[in-house]
Design a protein around this motif. Structure first.
Motif, PDB file in Angstrom:
ATOM      1  N   THR A 181       3.436  32.347 -49.359  1.00 49.13           N
ATOM      2  CA  THR A 181       2.586  33.395 -48.779  1.00 49.13           C
ATOM      3  C   THR A 181       3.359  34.173 -47.721  1.00 49.13           C
ATOM      4  O   THR A 181       3.265  35.404 -47.634  1.00 49.13           O
ATOM      5  CB  THR A 181       1.313  32.774 -48.158  1.00 49.13           C
ATOM      6  OG1 THR A 181       0.636  32.011 -49.138  1.00 49.13           O
ATOM      7  CG2 THR A 181       0.386  33.854 -47.628  1.00 49.13           C
ATOM      8  N   LEU A 209      -1.513  36.544 -52.757  1.00 46.78           N
ATOM      9  CA  LEU A 209      -2.521  35.585 -53.212  1.00 46.78           C
ATOM     10  C   LEU A 209      -1.774  34.492 -53.968  1.00 46.78           C
ATOM     11  O   LEU A 209      -1.271  34.727 -55.078  1.00 46.78           O
ATOM     12  CB  LEU A 209      -3.550  36.243 -54.133  1.00 46.78           C
ATOM     13  CG  LEU A 209      -4.337  37.447 -53.562  1.00 46.78           C
ATOM     14  CD1 LEU A 209      -3.590  38.753 -53.870  1.00 46.78           C
ATOM     15  CD2 LEU A 209      -5.740  37.499 -54.175  1.00 46.78           C
ATOM     16  N   ILE A 246      -1.741  30.646 -55.613  1.00 43.51           N
ATOM     17  CA  ILE A 246      -2.489  29.479 -56.094  1.00 43.51           C
ATOM     18  C   ILE A 246      -1.498  28.522 -56.737  1.00 43.51           C
ATOM     19  O   ILE A 246      -0.825  28.871 -57.704  1.00 43.51           O
ATOM     20  CB  ILE A 246      -3.565  29.871 -57.114  1.00 43.51           C
ATOM     21  CG1 ILE A 246      -4.586  30.808 -56.487  1.00 43.51           C
ATOM     22  CG2 ILE A 246      -4.271  28.621 -57.655  1.00 43.51           C
ATOM     23  CD1 ILE A 246      -5.658  31.290 -57.446  1.00 43.51           C
ATOM     24  N   VAL A 254      -4.883  26.952 -52.378  1.00 41.67           N
ATOM     25  CA  VAL A 254      -5.025  28.411 -52.426  1.00 41.67           C
ATOM     26  C   VAL A 254      -4.686  28.963 -51.048  1.00 41.67           C
ATOM     27  O   VAL A 254      -5.218  28.494 -50.036  1.00 41.67           O
ATOM     28  CB  VAL A 254      -6.452  28.829 -52.813  1.00 41.67           C
ATOM     29  CG1 VAL A 254      -6.608  30.342 -52.705  1.00 41.67           C
ATOM     30  CG2 VAL A 254      -6.776  28.361 -54.221  1.00 41.67           C
ATOM     31  N   SER A 255      -3.785  29.955 -51.002  1.00 39.42           N
ATOM     32  CA  SER A 255      -3.377  30.565 -49.738  1.00 39.42           C
ATOM     33  C   SER A 255      -3.417  32.089 -49.877  1.00 39.42           C
ATOM     34  O   SER A 255      -2.820  32.644 -50.809  1.00 39.42           O
ATOM     35  CB  SER A 255      -1.966  30.108 -49.362  1.00 39.42           C
ATOM     36  OG  SER A 255      -1.548  30.714 -48.168  1.00 39.42           O
ATOM     37  N   PHE A 256      -4.132  32.767 -48.967  1.00 41.86           N
ATOM     38  CA  PHE A 256      -4.264  34.228 -48.997  1.00 41.86           C
ATOM     39  C   PHE A 256      -3.646  34.826 -47.738  1.00 41.86           C
ATOM     40  O   PHE A 256      -3.752  34.254 -46.632  1.00 41.86           O
ATOM     41  CB  PHE A 256      -5.731  34.646 -49.032  1.00 41.86           C
ATOM     42  CG  PHE A 256      -6.430  34.358 -50.348  1.00 41.86           C
ATOM     43  CD1 PHE A 256      -5.712  34.113 -51.506  1.00 41.86           C
ATOM     44  CD2 PHE A 256      -7.827  34.367 -50.431  1.00 41.86           C
ATOM     45  CE1 PHE A 256      -6.352  33.860 -52.708  1.00 41.86           C
ATOM     46  CE2 PHE A 256      -8.473  34.113 -51.626  1.00 41.86           C
ATOM     47  CZ  PHE A 256      -7.741  33.859 -52.763  1.00 41.86           C
ATOM     48  N   ALA A 259     -10.706  31.971 -49.871  1.00 39.99           N
ATOM     49  CA  ALA A 259      -9.948  30.899 -50.530  1.00 39.99           C
ATOM     50  C   ALA A 259     -10.822  29.669 -50.787  1.00 39.99           C
ATOM     51  O   ALA A 259     -10.727  29.025 -51.834  1.00 39.99           O
ATOM     52  CB  ALA A 259      -8.744  30.514 -49.672  1.00 39.99           C
ATOM     53  N   ILE A 270     -11.364  28.122 -54.555  1.00 37.36           N
ATOM     54  CA  ILE A 270     -10.799  26.821 -54.936  1.00 37.36           C
ATOM     55  C   ILE A 270     -11.878  25.878 -55.440  1.00 37.36           C
ATOM     56  O   ILE A 270     -11.633  25.020 -56.299  1.00 37.36           O
ATOM     57  CB  ILE A 270     -10.019  26.188 -53.755  1.00 37.36           C
ATOM     58  CG1 ILE A 270      -9.006  25.190 -54.315  1.00 37.36           C
ATOM     59  CG2 ILE A 270     -10.959  25.517 -52.755  1.00 37.36           C
ATOM     60  CD1 ILE A 270      -7.985  24.725 -53.301  1.00 37.36           C
ATOM     61  N   ASN A 312      -8.709  31.908 -45.615  1.00 37.96           N
ATOM     62  CA  ASN A 312      -7.297  32.166 -45.925  1.00 37.96           C
ATOM     63  C   ASN A 312      -6.564  30.971 -46.527  1.00 37.96           C
ATOM     64  O   ASN A 312      -5.478  31.114 -47.074  1.00 37.96           O
ATOM     65  CB  ASN A 312      -6.562  32.624 -44.668  1.00 37.96           C
ATOM     66  CG  ASN A 312      -6.520  31.528 -43.615  1.00 37.96           C
ATOM     67  OD1 ASN A 312      -7.465  30.759 -43.483  1.00 37.96           O
ATOM     68  ND2 ASN A 312      -5.431  31.467 -42.868  1.00 37.96           N
ATOM     69  N   PHE A 313      -7.175  29.766 -46.430  1.00 36.58           N
ATOM     70  CA  PHE A 313      -6.475  28.601 -46.969  1.00 36.58           C
ATOM     71  C   PHE A 313      -7.479  27.514 -47.353  1.00 36.58           C
ATOM     72  O   PHE A 313      -8.441  27.263 -46.639  1.00 36.58           O
ATOM     73  CB  PHE A 313      -5.486  28.038 -45.944  1.00 36.58           C
ATOM     74  CG  PHE A 313      -4.664  26.903 -46.476  1.00 36.58           C
ATOM     75  CD1 PHE A 313      -3.531  27.158 -47.229  1.00 36.58           C
ATOM     76  CD2 PHE A 313      -5.045  25.581 -46.265  1.00 36.58           C
ATOM     77  CE1 PHE A 313      -2.776  26.112 -47.748  1.00 36.58           C
ATOM     78  CE2 PHE A 313      -4.297  24.542 -46.774  1.00 36.58           C
ATOM     79  CZ  PHE A 313      -3.163  24.804 -47.529  1.00 36.58           C
TER      80      PHE A 313
END
Length: 886
Positions: free
Chosen positions: A794, A802, A804, A820-822, A833, A837, A853-854
């Protein structure tokens, strides 16, 4: 006349006293309330006023008198969700009852019930409606012709409402119920007793006159009985003219205290707030009585019920805005309200408040952590809490399933109950609510037959061999007259030298033999003062009436006796070293060890353990004699003898005294003097539930065996590590330091391998409307490494990324991890996120959540991983394409 003795009955205490006084003057013996922990194995708690009299109704126990009356404390939790919601549902309630055991029947029961409610409680006949079983013409005639009640006030109902039975078979009979009409001005044309706003049933008269067989056939009982019940709380509502039971003097002072603590006015509060106040008022009465009767909070059985009630109280206190500890304050009010009639509450006041405080403190700690997790699940927008998450809340954070359901329900979210149960079954845990049904059928022969035997005489205190006569033989719980070689049996004798399992001490083992038969006895238990000798017939044939010999294994008895005496010494030492208020919460006296559970707010320190051991061993060396006497219970308590909290004792008790050291009520076997113990060693100390610690220890031969084994191990380690015993600690400490350094090197190598696995992935990211989407599978990384990989990618891809990642850490356990990290810009356009997920993980039979965000998740179905990643990628592409059109 009785009616002149009380001019105006208003308070709850006056209502209770008037009932008992009225029936006492009708020659009923007043029976004190039994414990909430019943002797009856078919129910978990005392759930009805008649439960203590069940053996009498069955003819298995002598009646205390022909007539009896009582105010019995009861607990039911089967309708707990209605507590505080309706005007009259409770977990704890008092049932006023009058009983006839083959003496008077319908006429007297009806006449006296009418006299009580109209002359003593002074209820107007205009406010009373009576229901009868539609086939019970006799009762209807008594009400109509002898009482003179208006026929329009008699309602005939069917079997569902007015025919009492304990089960499909057994004693049963019609009943007649008295209802109070709050609105008699509405007339009698349309009387609907289901209308809870207008009518309240307050007195139930059960006419136990039939026996129902397995074919449903009814036959008249030889002795017909009366069993009645009047709800004290309901009568208080009626006489105090309140709209519900909670606003009577029986409960409202507790609510008032909660109102003061919360700075909220009960009467001006909305309905939802009032429900929380009512739950606190109801549950307070339940928990103080449960603890007073010896129940400790735990995750099983009665302990689970207590814990569930206490945790609901904390939860509803928080809903009222109470952020500090408060349960002890409202419990003190509850104790004060009821201590006059229930003096045990006053006697156990300190212990009750201590138990409540400990459980509240522990639950508040886990509740805060659990609520954060639950809030994350709720804020994620999902409409179902998975069984896995519900069980995590239960197992890790102490949330009962019911509490999770309650909080989820407030947010219109469902809970996967079946999934929770699967998780529960996998760990072999259970939590059962108390039954609301009383079984009078006694299906199975053992429990029915056991009451027909006289008390087994125990003569094994001074001798291990004795003669006896076989009174009964049970095979697969069924009574038989003989048993032969190879069969496992339970044998009842008129007397025995075998100690029967009781008071924490295991039963003796040994043999039962005659000239031509032998039984290897491996367990002896007691059922209602009857000893059951459990074993296998080694040879020969046993018959009822046969004379045999009981021979106890002397070595095993000696070990158990030593451990039992050591348990007494341990408790005295704990009181002296740790806290004078230490009290026993459970124990096990086995042949190879002893176990002692006790109340404590914190662990026993190593220094305290050493002091306890030293003190017990000093008493052993001092060779104190044991003095064992039988005496009246009151005399024993006055002399300072300790009684186990929650244990039931008779008027005559056995006192085991180690002069100047220990004095306890105890029925177990003991040594003659303390020196027989040889030595004492504590081998473990741990917490087993909130506020309860457990010590395991050894004495006598078991302690010597322990030291011998430890010495052997020390010598083996010394040889292995090439160090003498005094150098072992330093040698092992050095090895640990070396291992830590090696592990750091290994972790560094793992991080480098992980970096090589994901470092080049950023180049494979797809660009959609200036956003970078990277969805990939990386196997062989643990959760921390996968999280680090996602965050690094990220960072490389920037604020519009984005990422995953999914992976299988170890192919052998077939588990999946998702991360998942945004980037910040992704969150700004509304993507979350945690919500995403959860959708992905559910595809693979998992669940998870997190921040916008995570987020992280776990799952179990590896075969659907590709589908889940494709779904995630397509979902993000469509979402970003849609965003570009705006």
């Amino acid at each position: 006349m009785t009616s002149r003795l009380i001019k105006k009955i208003i308070t709850g205490d006056e209502i209770r006293n008037a009932f008992l006084k009225f029936y006492s003057e009708k020659f009923h013996k007043i029976i004190p309330s039994a414990s909430l922990v019943p002797d009856d194995p078919t129910v978990m708690l005392t759930i009805a006023g008649m439960l203590p009299f069940k053996p009498v109704f069955l003819g298995l126990k002598e009646r205390p008198s022909k007539r009896a009356t009582s105010s019995q404390k009861c607990i039911r939790t089967n309708d707990i969700e209605n507590v505080g919601v309706t005007a009259r549902h409770h977990t704890f309630f008092e049932m006023l009852g009058n009983f006839s055991f083959g003496d008077y029947f319908k006429r007297e029961a009806i006449q006296w019930a009418w006299e009580l409610v109209t002359k003593i409680y002074k209820l107007s006949s205009d406010n009373i409606i009576v229901s009868v079983f539609h086939e019970d013409e006799e009762s209807e005639k008594i009400w109509r012709e002898e009482i003179g009640i208006n026929p329009d006030r008699i309602v005939k109902l069917g079997e569902k409402d007015n025919f009492w039975s304990s089960g499909k078979t057994g004693p049963c009979g019609p009943c007649s119920e008295l209802y109070y009409d709050f609105n008699p001005e509405k007339g009698l044309k349309y009387v609907d007793l289901e209308d809870g706003d207008r009518f309240i049933e307050f007195y139930n008269l059960v006419f136990m006159q039939h026996n129902r067989d397995s074919n449903g056939k009814l036959t008249d009982l030889k002795f017909k009985n009366i069993d009645t019940g009047m709800g004290l709380e309901r009568m208080a509502q009626i006489l105090q003219k309140k709209s519900n039971n909670y606003e009577t003097d029986l409960i409202f002072p507790i609510i008032k205290k909660a109102s003061e603590i919360s700075s909220l006015d009960y009467f001006s509060s909305d309905e939802r707030t009032k429900i929380s106040f009512k739950i606190l008022g109801d549950h307070t009465r339940a928990v103080i009585h449960l603890i007073s009767d010896g129940v400790s909070a735990s995750n099983l059985g009665r302990g689970y019920i207590l814990r569930r009630l206490l945790r609901r109280m904390v939860r509803h206190g928080r809903l009222l805005g109470i952020t500090k500890e408060f349960l002890s304050d409202i419990a003190s009010v509850g104790i004060k309200l009821m201590e006059n009639y229930y003096p045990d509450l006053k006697n156990n006041n300190e212990l009750i408040l201590s138990e409540i405080k400990i459980e509240e403190v522990r639950f508040r700690e886990t509740l805060e952590r659990g609520e954060k997790l639950l809030d994350e699940i709720i804020s994620s927008g999902q409409k179902l809490i998975t069984g896995f998450k519900a069980f995590e809340l239960y197992d890790t954070y102490g949330f009962p399933l019911e509490l999770t359901e309650e909080i989820a329900g407030e947010n219109n979210i469902k809970v996967d109950i079946e999934g929770f149960q699967r998780e529960m079954d996998a760990q072999k845990e259970r939590a059962k609510a108390a039954s609301s049904k009383i079984d009078l059928t006694l299906e199975g022969s053992l429990e029915r037959e056991i009451d027909s035997f006289n008390k087994t005489i125990f003569n094994g205190e001074d001798c291990l061999d004795s003669e006896a006569k076989i009174q009964g033989i049970f095979l697969d719980s069924n009574f038989v007259k003989k048993a032969s070689e190879g069969q496992r049996v339970q044998i009842v004798l008129d007397q025995t030298s075998f100690y029967g399992e009781s008071g924490g001490q295991v039963g003796d083992i040994g043999i039962i033999c005659s000239t031509d038969a032998e039984v290897l006895v491996d367990k002896v238990v007691r059922k209602k003062n009857v000893f059951l000798h459990d074993g296998i017939v080694k040879n020969g044939i046993l018959t009822v009436g046969q004379t045999i010999k009981t021979i106890v294994n002397p070595a095993k008895r000696a070990r158990a006796s030593a451990n039992h005496t050591a348990t007494h010494l341990l408790q005295s030492a704990l009181k002296e070293v740790v806290n004078k208020n230490v009290s026993q919460k459970g124990s096990l006296v086995a042949f190879n060890k002893l176990r002692f559970d006790f109340n404590a707010s914190k662990p026993v320190s190593e220094d305290q353990i050493r002091k306890v051991e030293s003190l017990v061993n000093s008493w052993i060396i001092q060779n104190h004699p044991l003095v064992i006497k039988n005496m009246p219970k009151r005399e024993a308590l006055e002399k300072g003898a300790l009684a186990m909290f929650g244990e039931k004792y008779g008027d005559e008790v056995r006192v085991v005294d180690v002069p100047g050291v220990s004095m306890e009520l105890c029925g177990g076997t003991h040594v003659k003097n303390t020196s027989e113990l040889g030595c004492f060693k504590i081998i473990s100390e741990e917490g087993i539930s909130a506020g309860v610690r457990r010590i395991e220890a050894l004495s006598g031969q078991s302690a010597f065996d322990y030291f011998s084994e430890r010495n052997f191990l020390v010598n083996k380690l010394s040889d292995l590590l090439k160090a003498n015993p005094s150098q072992l600690f330093d040698r092992v400490n050095n090895l640990q330091s070396e291992l830590i350094n090696k592990n750091k090197e290994i972790q560094k190598m793992k991080d480098e391998i992980a970096y090589f696995k994901y470092s080049s992935l950023h180049s494979s990211a797809e660009i959609v409307n200036s956003f970078s989407i990277l969805v990939n599978q990386i196997d062989g990384l643990d959760g921390d490494s996968l999280q680090s990989a996602a965050l690094n990618l990220t960072s490389q891809l920037g604020n519009k990324s984005l990422v995953i990642l999914a992976g299988i850490p170890n192919p052998e356990n077939r588990k999946l991890l998702f991360v998942v990290s945004f980037g910040d810009e992704v969150v700004k356009i509304g993507l979350h996120a945690g919500k995403l997920i959860n959708e992905i993980a559910r595809i693979c039979a998992g669940g998870g959540g997190g921040k916008p965000n995570f987020a992280q998740a776990g799952a179990r179905d590896i075969d659907k991983l590709d589908f889940a990643l494709d779904y995630a990628k397509n979902h993000l592409q469509k979402t970003l394409e849609s965003y570009s059109d705006k």
